[in-house]
Design an enzyme around this catalytic site. Structure first.
Site, PDB file in Angstrom:
ATOM      1  N   CYS A 159      -4.174  -0.984  -2.154  1.00  0.00           N
ATOM      2  CA  CYS A 159      -4.283   0.470  -2.280  1.00  0.00           C
ATOM      3  C   CYS A 159      -5.198   0.710  -3.470  1.00  0.00           C
ATOM      4  CB  CYS A 159      -2.892   1.059  -2.536  1.00  0.00           C
ATOM      5  SG  CYS A 159      -2.894   2.822  -2.881  1.00  0.00           S
ATOM      6  N   ASN A 160      -6.299   1.367  -3.238  1.00  0.00           N
ATOM      7  CA  ASN A 160      -7.247   1.603  -4.332  1.00  0.00           C
ATOM      8  C   ASN A 160      -6.656   2.511  -5.401  1.00  0.00           C
ATOM      9  OD1 ASN A 160     -10.295   0.641  -3.669  1.00  0.00           O
ATOM     10  ND2 ASN A 160      -9.134   0.983  -1.807  1.00  0.00           N
ATOM     11  N   THR A 161      -5.824   3.461  -4.968  1.00  0.00           N
ATOM     12  CA  THR A 161      -5.227   4.387  -5.923  1.00  0.00           C
ATOM     13  C   THR A 161      -4.307   3.638  -6.886  1.00  0.00           C
ATOM     14  OG1 THR A 161      -5.345   6.104  -4.222  1.00  0.00           O
ATOM     15  CG2 THR A 161      -3.886   6.519  -6.090  1.00  0.00           C
ATOM     16  N   ASP A 219       0.868  -1.185   0.000  1.00  0.00           N
ATOM     17  CA  ASP A 219       0.000   0.000   0.000  1.00  0.00           C
ATOM     18  C   ASP A 219       0.901   1.231   0.000  1.00  0.00           C
ATOM     19  OD1 ASP A 219      -2.280   1.706   0.303  1.00  0.00           O
ATOM     20  OD2 ASP A 219      -1.936   1.807   2.446  1.00  0.00           O
ATOM     21  N   SER A 220       0.310   2.365  -0.265  1.00  0.00           N
ATOM     22  CA  SER A 220       1.064   3.623  -0.203  1.00  0.00           C
ATOM     23  C   SER A 220       1.506   3.918   1.237  1.00  0.00           C
ATOM     24  CB  SER A 220       0.186   4.768  -0.711  1.00  0.00           C
ATOM     25  OG  SER A 220      -1.029   4.792   0.019  1.00  0.00           O
ATOM     26  N   HIS A 270      -8.109   3.289   3.758  1.00  0.00           N
ATOM     27  CA  HIS A 270      -8.199   3.945   5.070  1.00  0.00           C
ATOM     28  C   HIS A 270      -9.638   4.003   5.589  1.00  0.00           C
ATOM     29  CE1 HIS A 270      -4.167   5.407   4.260  1.00  0.00           C
ATOM     30  NE2 HIS A 270      -4.114   5.950   5.464  1.00  0.00           N
ATOM     31  N   GLU A 300      -5.824   8.347  10.033  1.00  0.00           N
ATOM     32  CA  GLU A 300      -4.470   8.199  10.594  1.00  0.00           C
ATOM     33  C   GLU A 300      -4.355   8.891  11.948  1.00  0.00           C
ATOM     34  OE1 GLU A 300      -1.183   8.648   8.019  1.00  0.00           O
ATOM     35  OE2 GLU A 300      -1.962   7.084   6.703  1.00  0.00           O
ATOM     36  N   CYS A 352     -11.165   3.184  -0.610  1.00  0.00           N
ATOM     37  CA  CYS A 352      -9.848   3.607  -0.125  1.00  0.00           C
ATOM     38  C   CYS A 352      -9.589   2.779   1.123  1.00  0.00           C
ATOM     39  CB  CYS A 352      -9.856   5.090   0.208  1.00  0.00           C
ATOM     40  SG  CYS A 352      -8.361   5.642   1.059  1.00  0.00           S
TER      41      CYS A 352
HETATM   42  N1  DGL Z   1      -4.249   3.731   0.555  1.00  0.00           N
HETATM   43  C1  DGL Z   1      -4.704   4.721  -0.390  1.00  0.00           C
HETATM   44  C2  DGL Z   1      -5.893   4.175  -1.164  1.00  0.00           C
HETATM   45  O1  DGL Z   1      -6.451   3.139  -0.846  1.00  0.00           O
HETATM   46  C3  DGL Z   1      -5.074   6.018   0.279  1.00  0.00           C
HETATM   47  C4  DGL Z   1      -3.896   6.843   0.757  1.00  0.00           C
HETATM   48  C5  DGL Z   1      -3.144   7.532  -0.357  1.00  0.00           C
HETATM   49  O2  DGL Z   1      -3.617   8.558  -0.889  1.00  0.00           O
HETATM   50  O3  DGL Z   1      -2.076   7.062  -0.697  1.00  0.00           O
HETATM   51  O4  DGL Z   1      -6.289   4.759  -2.147  1.00  0.00           O
END
Ligand code: DGL
Length: 271
Positions: free
Chosen positions: A74-76, A11-12, A187, A153, A185
């Site tokens: 990570c969805n992004t 993940d990011s 989070h 967070e 997302c």
């Molecule tokens: N984990 C990222 C997501 O699921 C969100 C945090 C980010 O912007 O990197 O998209």
């Protein structure tokens, strides 16, 4: 033996730990190696080319850890880099968008689905395109909710500010008569209670992490990659930075103690 290799998850940052929680509860005997790019988070506000570059580096790190499959938690990254990752690596690569979209389609009765995610996920229309590919009659309404990431967070799970911001973001979706809302997302599951209250109790919330953990099981079955071990799996955590409050926040996301975390040098990723 291929089967006894770990599952790699990246993940990011730490959001992907909500996905690790689901994978390890579905597949407790599997070993997991997690990488969170905490030095370069967020990905959600970066350009597509940067997200692709970083995602490939993250996946390469996991490949060097000898993983048998990669979960893009990570969805992004899943929205933007999934095809590049599938082309670049010779292991099954599981993203968040396909499983999350399928779960939403299954849950929706009125064909009106909302999706919340980072700006990048929403701008790329990842969920809209995927859901419409499965069923073009469905109406999808997407809304970027970038402030949910720092609120999660910060651990502001039921804070007044979280309610206020959720109200501001979600009011336009409430007018769309959606019956299903995808938490697009990693989070957002942390804020699920507030999101549910604000969007309304009748709306089904879809945690794309739960859907993706189920997809991991399907892929392991398909490629005959399930471990034969009978003991509980190990989990190893790597990050590119150990931020202040890391342990506390990571444990909130993972739902259990994080015993050991190793910090790796960013240079190692870019080699
Ligand atoms: N984990 C990222 C997501 O699921 C969100 C945090 C980010 O912007 O990197 O998209």
């Amino acid at each position: 033996m291929e089967k006894e290799k770990p599952i790699g998850v990246f993940d990011s940052g730490i959001g992907g730990l909500t996905v690790v929680k689901r994978i390890s509860s579905n597949l407790p005997k599997e070993d997991i190696v997690y990488f969170g790019d905490t030095a370069r988070v967020p990905y959600g506000s970066k350009s597509n080319s940067t997200v692709i570059e970083y995602s490939i580096q993250d996946a390469k790190f996991l490949i060097n850890k000898n993983v048998k499959a990669i979960v893009v938690a990570c969805n992004t990254s899943s929205s933007i880099a999934l095809n590049n990752l599938r082309k670049s690596f010779n292991v099954p690569v599981i993203g968040m968008i396909e499983p999350g979209s399928q779960a939403a389609l299954k849950a929706s009765k009125n064909g009106r689905i909302g999706v919340i995610g980072t700006r990048a996920t929403v701008n790329n229309k990842a969920y809209s395109n995927q859901i419409k590919k499965f069923n073009s009659d469905i109406q999808v309404f997407e809304k970027a909710c970038p402030l949910f990431v720092p609120l999660a967070e910060e651990g502001w799970i039921k804070h007044k500010a979280t309610y206020d911001i959720a109200e501001e973001y979600l009011k336009e979706l409430r007018d769309k008569e959606i019956d299903t809302l995808v938490l697009g997302c990693t989070h957002y599951p942390i804020l699920a209670e507030v999101i549910q209250e604000v969007i309304g109790e009748k709306v089904n919330l879809i945690d794309s992490g739960i859907a993706s953990a189920e997809a991991v099981q399907v892929e392991l079955d398909r490629y005959d990659l399930n471990t034969n071990k009978n003991s509980l799996g190990n989990q190893e955590y790597f990050v590119s930075d150990i931020p202040v409050k890391f342990k506390e926040v990571a444990e909130l996301f993972l739902g259990k103690e994080v015993s050991e975390v190793s910090k790796i040098d960013l240079e190692l990723l870019t080699l």
